[in-house]
Design an enzyme around this catalytic site. Structure first.
Site, PDB file in Angstrom:
ATOM      1  N   ARG A   1      54.978  24.308  37.334  1.00  0.00           N
ATOM      2  CA  ARG A   1      54.927  25.506  38.157  1.00  0.00           C
ATOM      3  C   ARG A   1      54.785  26.754  37.280  1.00  0.00           C
ATOM      4  NH1 ARG A   1      54.207  25.798  43.092  1.00  0.00           N
ATOM      5  NH2 ARG A   1      54.801  27.698  44.126  1.00  0.00           N
TER       6      ARG A   1
ATOM      7  N   ASP B   1      69.036  24.150  42.942  1.00  0.00           N
ATOM      8  CA  ASP B   1      68.809  23.166  41.883  1.00  0.00           C
ATOM      9  C   ASP B   1      70.003  22.246  41.649  1.00  0.00           C
ATOM     10  OD1 ASP B   1      66.258  24.054  41.454  1.00  0.00           O
ATOM     11  OD2 ASP B   1      66.824  25.463  39.880  1.00  0.00           O
TER      12      ASP B   1
ATOM     13  N   ARG C   1      60.744  16.501  31.971  1.00  0.00           N
ATOM     14  CA  ARG C   1      60.115  17.825  32.057  1.00  0.00           C
ATOM     15  C   ARG C   1      61.134  18.930  31.801  1.00  0.00           C
ATOM     16  NH1 ARG C   1      57.833  19.175  37.483  1.00  0.00           N
ATOM     17  NH2 ARG C   1      57.981  21.167  36.433  1.00  0.00           N
TER      18      ARG C   1
ATOM     19  N   ARG D   1      54.999  25.252  48.918  1.00  0.00           N
ATOM     20  CA  ARG D   1      55.422  26.293  47.973  1.00  0.00           C
ATOM     21  C   ARG D   1      54.305  27.336  47.801  1.00  0.00           C
ATOM     22  NH1 ARG D   1      58.217  23.401  42.794  1.00  0.00           N
ATOM     23  NH2 ARG D   1      59.167  25.457  42.515  1.00  0.00           N
ATOM     24  N   PRO D   2      54.148  28.210  48.790  1.00  0.00           N
ATOM     25  CA  PRO D   2      53.065  29.191  48.702  1.00  0.00           C
ATOM     26  C   PRO D   2      53.346  30.241  47.628  1.00  0.00           C
ATOM     27  CG  PRO D   2      54.476  29.700  50.564  1.00  0.00           C
ATOM     28  CD  PRO D   2      55.018  28.432  49.961  1.00  0.00           C
ATOM     29  N   ILE D   3      52.296  30.999  47.250  1.00  0.00           N
ATOM     30  CA  ILE D   3      52.511  32.079  46.266  1.00  0.00           C
ATOM     31  C   ILE D   3      52.043  33.428  46.855  1.00  0.00           C
ATOM     32  CG2 ILE D   3      52.462  30.606  44.220  1.00  0.00           C
ATOM     33  CD1 ILE D   3      49.555  31.576  43.757  1.00  0.00           C
TER      34      ILE D   3
HETATM   35  N1  EPU Z   1      58.129  31.491  48.591  1.00  0.00           N
HETATM   36  C1  EPU Z   1      57.163  31.933  49.467  1.00  0.00           C
HETATM   37  N2  EPU Z   1      56.152  32.692  48.970  1.00  0.00           N
HETATM   38  C2  EPU Z   1      56.073  33.023  47.646  1.00  0.00           C
HETATM   39  C3  EPU Z   1      57.066  32.569  46.763  1.00  0.00           C
HETATM   40  C4  EPU Z   1      58.089  31.786  47.268  1.00  0.00           C
HETATM   41  O1  EPU Z   1      57.199  31.655  50.651  1.00  0.00           O
HETATM   42  O2  EPU Z   1      55.134  33.731  47.262  1.00  0.00           O
HETATM   43  C5  EPU Z   1      59.212  30.645  49.104  1.00  0.00           C
HETATM   44  C6  EPU Z   1      59.162  29.236  48.498  1.00  0.00           C
HETATM   45  O3  EPU Z   1      58.283  28.399  49.199  1.00  0.00           O
HETATM   46  C7  EPU Z   1      60.595  28.789  48.601  1.00  0.00           C
HETATM   47  C8  EPU Z   1      61.366  30.092  48.371  1.00  0.00           C
HETATM   48  O4  EPU Z   1      60.448  31.155  48.653  1.00  0.00           O
HETATM   49  O5  EPU Z   1      60.839  28.315  49.882  1.00  0.00           O
HETATM   50  C9  EPU Z   1      61.929  30.264  46.983  1.00  0.00           C
HETATM   51  O6  EPU Z   1      60.907  30.190  46.008  1.00  0.00           O
HETATM   52  P1  EPU Z   1      61.032  30.882  44.586  1.00  0.00           P
HETATM   53  O7  EPU Z   1      59.766  31.617  44.339  1.00  0.00           O
HETATM   54  O8  EPU Z   1      62.315  31.620  44.467  1.00  0.00           O
HETATM   55  O9  EPU Z   1      61.112  29.626  43.647  1.00  0.00           O
HETATM   56  P2  EPU Z   1      60.137  29.214  42.476  1.00  0.00           P
HETATM   57  O10 EPU Z   1      59.861  30.401  41.612  1.00  0.00           O
HETATM   58  O11 EPU Z   1      59.011  28.427  43.005  1.00  0.00           O
HETATM   59  C10 EPU Z   1      62.086  28.768  40.811  1.00  0.00           C
HETATM   60  C11 EPU Z   1      62.458  27.643  39.896  1.00  0.00           C
HETATM   61  C12 EPU Z   1      62.998  26.480  40.715  1.00  0.00           C
HETATM   62  C13 EPU Z   1      64.191  26.957  41.521  1.00  0.00           C
HETATM   63  C14 EPU Z   1      63.795  28.152  42.389  1.00  0.00           C
HETATM   64  C15 EPU Z   1      64.937  28.750  43.176  1.00  0.00           C
HETATM   65  C16 EPU Z   1      60.922  27.878  38.059  1.00  0.00           C
HETATM   66  C17 EPU Z   1      59.736  27.370  37.341  1.00  0.00           C
HETATM   67  N3  EPU Z   1      61.290  27.222  39.146  1.00  0.00           N
HETATM   68  O12 EPU Z   1      61.069  28.248  41.657  1.00  0.00           O
HETATM   69  O13 EPU Z   1      63.427  25.502  39.792  1.00  0.00           O
HETATM   70  O14 EPU Z   1      64.647  25.914  42.334  1.00  0.00           O
HETATM   71  O15 EPU Z   1      63.230  29.189  41.554  1.00  0.00           O
HETATM   72  O16 EPU Z   1      65.949  29.155  42.323  1.00  0.00           O
HETATM   73  O17 EPU Z   1      61.544  28.838  37.645  1.00  0.00           O
HETATM   74  C18 EPU Z   1      63.765  23.324  38.972  1.00  0.00           C
HETATM   75  O18 EPU Z   1      64.100  23.843  37.904  1.00  0.00           O
HETATM   76  O19 EPU Z   1      63.876  22.089  39.200  1.00  0.00           O
HETATM   77  C19 EPU Z   1      63.208  24.173  40.014  1.00  0.00           C
HETATM   78  C20 EPU Z   1      62.587  23.674  41.081  1.00  0.00           C
END
Ligand code: EPU
Length: 416
Positions: free
Chosen positions: A91, A304, A396, A120-122
């Site tokens: 990611r 997590d 990972r 997981r949209p961005i």
């Molecule tokens: N979301 C949206 N739109 C976006 C971004 C997020 O709808 O543009 C939603 C996601 O779909 C989700 C929620 O918001 O439902 C939270 O997503 P977030 O962006 O906070 O998470 P992430 O950046 O994808 C990081 C960690 C994850 C951790 C989460 C929450 C990294 C690489 N990943 O993910 O870590 O669970 O924050 O704390 O930093 C892991 O380490 O195993 C892991 C999955």
């Protein structure tokens, strides 16, 4: 690859907490913003870091990684067109978007990957880039982001997304004027990435609060930066201490403040927990109490660690529950725990665990990183041999798991 674990052994001793995966996977792409060489310390030697190193080398950096020190030297020409298949393995590769947008105002990159935790949209990342002045073209397998000029603005996130907060910080750190990110994430990894940018000369305030203000600067220099400790790894070993028989486990070199929600839970269920400035000791006690946890953004209980406390709940008499509010598919490990004899039911976003269960050894499949860690915890409890296939997903994000777990007394082998 698989883990072969002979469970039901005495587990005790101490381990050293590694550097944070989720900081490292953001800080490494953020190096793109620096005009000079960067040295990163306390970098975990995990597969996600190795994948990012491969990408850095492919786009033109000279990288040396040894003893958790990562030295990244800039060559003359850096390619902002990232075609590597490595991008889809994690990611964190999406942080090249913000970093290259901030540095060169252009990037083309393949779609990122990561654990399958549901949709997981961005959209928040991309909306933030657009507000700063970027144009975005999305193709089936890649994305192209360009900007003539990036101008500071106010960005309100629809959810305090970790990834969007970091990506927008990277994109605006050299933009003209001030950018305010409201309803941003407060996770320790945000603070760490922000501190790294500050070490390079960025002007950022509000880290750790729900509003970050960034004043764009003209240039960012190289720096020597030490990555913070991995709170999820520390939490994993603390939960191990909460379920296993032995004289207790000490996690050294961690930041207890980052683990407040877990420490509170472990104390409430009845474990002995002693907190020092940089270490935490935990010991299992008899007759633990069932619990009810809802995962939520920091400082609440982290998603997590939700999967891992489901294993703890199997060892507690009564019904415990865990409600997951961040990801739609965080329960892929439950079917595997059921194979071991766990009594767990899923209802919508909540799991109900009826304890206490004697877990039996089984042939298991790991589907995602933290789910895999949960299966390891369960295997520790099962008398006999448990096989966990597809353990690549765990490698990972956990540094030296076999060495660390063996040092605590676990009979564990990695079979390639
Ligand atoms: N979301 C949206 N739109 C976006 C971004 C997020 O709808 O543009 C939603 C996601 O779909 C989700 C929620 O918001 O439902 C939270 O997503 P977030 O962006 O906070 O998470 P992430 O950046 O994808 C990081 C960690 C994850 C951790 C989460 C929450 C990294 C690489 N990943 O993910 O870590 O669970 O924050 O704390 O930093 C892991 O380490 O195993 C892991 C999955």
């Amino acid at each position: 690859m698989k883990f072969i674990i002979n469970g039901n052994k005495k587990i005790e001793g101490s381990i050293k907490n590694s550097g944070s995966k989720n900081s490292a996977v953001a800080i490494i792409p953020a190096v793109v913003l620096a005009d000079n060489d960067v040295t990163l310390r306390n970098v975990p030697n995990i597969q996600d870091v190795k994948t990012l190193i491969t990408i850095l080398r492919e786009i033109g950096y000279q990288v040396v990684f040894s003893d958790n020190v990562l030295k990244i030297k800039k060559r003359k020409k850096i390619r902002h067109h990232i075609q590597s298949d490595e991008v889809s393995k994690l990611r964190g590769s999406y942080y090249f978007m913000g970093a290259f947008l901030g540095k060169a105002k252009k990037i083309t990159i393949k779609n990122c990957g990561g654990c399958n935790l549901g949709y997981r949209p961005i959209n928040y990342h991309l909306d933030g880039f657009k507000k700063l002045g970027a144009k975005i073209k999305q193709y089936p397998h890649k994305i192209k982001i360009t900007a003539k000029k990036l101008s500071g603005c106010e960005i309100l996130l629809g959810f305090p997304s970790v990834g969007a907060t970091i990506n927008i910080m990277l994109a605006c750190v050299k933009a003209d004027g001030f950018t305010t990110i409201k309803n941003c994430a407060k996770e320790p990894e945000i603070i760490d990435v922000g501190n790294f940018l500050i070490a390079m000369g960025a002007k950022i305030t509000g880290l750790g609060s729900d509003m970050i203000v960034v004043e764009g600067v003209k240039r960012l220099k190289g720096c020597d930066y030490t990555i913070t400790s991995d709170r999820v790894e520390a939490g994993t070993y603390l939960i191990l201490g909460a379920i296993s028989n032995g004289a207790g486990i000490t996690v050294k070199g961690c930041c207890p403040i980052y683990l407040s929600a877990l420490i509170k839970l472990l104390k409430t269920v009845g474990c002995s927990v002693r907190v020092g400035p940089n270490e935490i000791f935990i010991k299992k006690e008899e007759a633990l109490k069932p619990f009810h946890v809802t995962t939520a953004p920091y400082p609440d209980f982290p998603t997590d660690l939700g999967q891992m406390i489901s294993v703890l709940a199997t060892q507690i008499k009564g019904v415990s529950s865990i409600k997951e509010t961040i990801f739609s598919n965080r329960f892929s490990h439950i079917g595997e725990l059921q194979k071991m004899g766990a009594n767990i039911t899923i209802k919508d976003d909540t799991i109900f665990i009826q304890g206490e269960s004697e877990l039996k050894p089984a042939q298991l499949m790991a589907y995602d990183l933290r789910g895999a860690a949960s299966l390891v915890l369960a295997a520790v409890l099962a008398p006999g041999t448990t096989h966990i296939e597809n353990i690549e997903v765990l490698l990972r994000g956990y540094e030296k798991p076999v060495e660390k777990l063996s040092s605590l007394g676990l009979d564990i082998k990695l079979e390639k």
